[in-house]
Design an enzyme around this catalytic site. Structure first.
Site, mmCIF file in Angstrom:
data_model
loop_
_atom_site.group_PDB
_atom_site.id
_atom_site.type_symbol
_atom_site.label_atom_id
_atom_site.label_comp_id
_atom_site.label_asym_id
_atom_site.label_seq_id
_atom_site.Cartn_x
_atom_site.Cartn_y
_atom_site.Cartn_z
ATOM 1 N N LYS A 1 32.119 -47.222 -4.441
ATOM 2 C CA LYS A 1 31.663 -45.880 -4.849
ATOM 3 C C LYS A 1 30.622 -45.334 -3.894
ATOM 4 C CE LYS A 1 33.007 -45.949 -9.623
ATOM 5 N NZ LYS A 1 32.970 -47.290 -10.203
ATOM 6 N N ASP B 1 34.918 -53.575 -1.646
ATOM 7 C CA ASP B 1 34.084 -52.903 -2.653
ATOM 8 C C ASP B 1 32.597 -53.117 -2.384
ATOM 9 O OD1 ASP B 1 35.793 -51.590 -4.271
ATOM 10 O OD2 ASP B 1 35.747 -53.037 -5.911
ATOM 11 N N MET C 1 27.305 -55.003 -16.663
ATOM 12 C CA MET C 1 26.932 -53.581 -16.602
ATOM 13 C C MET C 1 25.945 -53.215 -17.702
ATOM 14 S SD MET C 1 30.629 -51.966 -15.567
ATOM 15 C CE MET C 1 31.697 -53.332 -15.994
HETATM 16 N N1 SAH Z 1 34.783 -58.047 -11.147
HETATM 17 C C1 SAH Z 1 33.371 -58.363 -11.211
HETATM 18 C C2 SAH Z 1 32.635 -57.457 -12.179
HETATM 19 C C3 SAH Z 1 32.605 -56.000 -11.756
HETATM 20 S S1 SAH Z 1 31.728 -54.997 -12.890
HETATM 21 C C4 SAH Z 1 33.186 -59.821 -11.564
HETATM 22 O O1 SAH Z 1 34.151 -60.473 -11.975
HETATM 23 O O2 SAH Z 1 32.086 -60.331 -11.421
HETATM 24 C C5 SAH Z 1 30.138 -54.895 -12.129
HETATM 25 C C6 SAH Z 1 29.131 -55.709 -12.891
HETATM 26 O O3 SAH Z 1 29.304 -57.079 -12.599
HETATM 27 C C7 SAH Z 1 27.689 -55.419 -12.549
HETATM 28 O O4 SAH Z 1 27.209 -54.315 -13.265
HETATM 29 C C8 SAH Z 1 27.024 -56.693 -13.003
HETATM 30 O O5 SAH Z 1 26.870 -56.721 -14.407
HETATM 31 C C9 SAH Z 1 28.068 -57.730 -12.633
HETATM 32 N N2 SAH Z 1 27.826 -58.344 -11.328
HETATM 33 C C10 SAH Z 1 28.602 -58.291 -10.240
HETATM 34 N N3 SAH Z 1 28.098 -59.024 -9.232
HETATM 35 C C11 SAH Z 1 26.955 -59.568 -9.706
HETATM 36 C C12 SAH Z 1 25.980 -60.451 -9.174
HETATM 37 N N4 SAH Z 1 26.070 -60.946 -7.939
HETATM 38 N N5 SAH Z 1 24.944 -60.785 -9.968
HETATM 39 C C13 SAH Z 1 24.833 -60.345 -11.217
HETATM 40 N N6 SAH Z 1 25.728 -59.514 -11.778
HETATM 41 C C14 SAH Z 1 26.778 -59.141 -11.045
#
Ligand code: SAH
Length: 258
Positions: free
Chosen positions: A56, A35, A168
């Site tokens: 995406k 991803d 998000m």
């Molecule tokens: N499965 C992922 C979340 C996916 S949804 C998890 O458990 O972390 C995507 C959202 O995750 C982004 O919009 C943001 O809010 C957050 N996110 C993912 N990676 C991030 C990172 N390295 N730093 C800050 N926010 C992050």
């Protein structure tokens, strides 16, 4: 013999925050589907695997989910070991369970592997103890972006006494602020907005709930970022330097410099 699909959390970004189980799955992988939010550095554990970028931005914008499903199924039916790598944890706003259910329904063996979710990693990397004793009785993970735009019960969240971690949320800062203020949360409640949690270019912006939109704008906050909202942001916060001092010395040697 059909293969197997591992739905693996790659953690928040720092490749050292990968689990040993994730590394084992990567080592066994014939095909790795990765991803957007996964740090490609973790691919060092699968040098011989075929790697497909299916995020995406990876070229399958129109029907990404159905396309990814079919691809996983095809490789698994060829007897391949498929690793589906997702940012953070596969089941925290990650559709891991949907994919597992769909594959299971097609007779494919699936194994889910936890990852460290971005909200937990971001808070800890910024020295914010999400459930600091005496300050927060829990932590609630929410997304500001729902598929059907159904509203969250922000009033209940505002009054829950738990730390809120919002995923998000970058494009919805105003909505989050207004909803929490309307729900009775104090205007001065501290907020940390953490961008690129756990990566070398991690940044954080601190403000009050009332000021968070302006603060984020001035800071130039960009996705991916998580919002941490609650008294713990100021109460127990350790600065990065203090945090490093607190950590066991032998370990700090292995922490990548930020
Ligand atoms: N499965 C992922 C979340 C996916 S949804 C998890 O458990 O972390 C995507 C959202 O995750 C982004 O919009 C943001 O809010 C957050 N996110 C993912 N990676 C991030 C990172 N390295 N730093 C800050 N926010 C992050």
């Amino acid at each position: 013999m059909p293969g197997k699909v591992w739905l693996v959390g790659a953690g928040p970004g720092d490749p050292e925050l990968l689990t040993l189980k994730a590394v084992r799955a990567l080592r066994a992988a014939d095909v790795v589907m990765i991803d957007d939010l996964v740090n490609p550095a973790v691919l060092e554990h699968c040098p011989l695997a075929r790697v497909l970028a299916v995020g995406k931005r990876g070229g399958c914008r129109s029907t990404p989910q159905a396309f990814i499903h079919r691809l996983m199924l095809r490789y698994a039916r060829q007897g391949k070991c498929v690793v589906r790598l997702k940012g953070g944890d596969p089941c925290i706003f990650g559709r891991g369970s949907e994919e597992a259910e769909w594959l299971g329904g097609h007779g494919i063996e699936v194994e889910l592997v936890n990852g460290i979710t971005a909200g937990l990693a971001g808070a800890t990397q910024c020295g914010i103890p999400l459930t600091l004793r005496g300050v927060a009785r829990g932590v609630t993970l929410v997304t500001a972006h729902t598929q059907d735009d159904s509203p969250l019960n922000w009033q209940a969240l505002a009054q829950s006494g738990t730390t809120l971690v919002v995923y998000m949320g970058v494009a919805k800062l105003d909505m989050v602020r207004e909803a929490l203020l309307a729900g009775g949360m104090g205007a001065g409640t501290p907020v940390a907005m953490i961008e690129n949690a756990s990566l070398a270019h991690q940044r954080q912006c601190r403000s009050s709930l009332a000021q968070m939109t302006e603060a984020a704008q001035a800071f130039g906050l960009k996705s991916p970022a998580v919002l941490v909202i609650g008294e713990v942001v100021e109460s127990g916060a350790l600065t990065r330097r203090e945090l490093k001092e607190v950590m066991a010395i032998p370990l700090t040697e292995r922490v990548s410099p930020r």
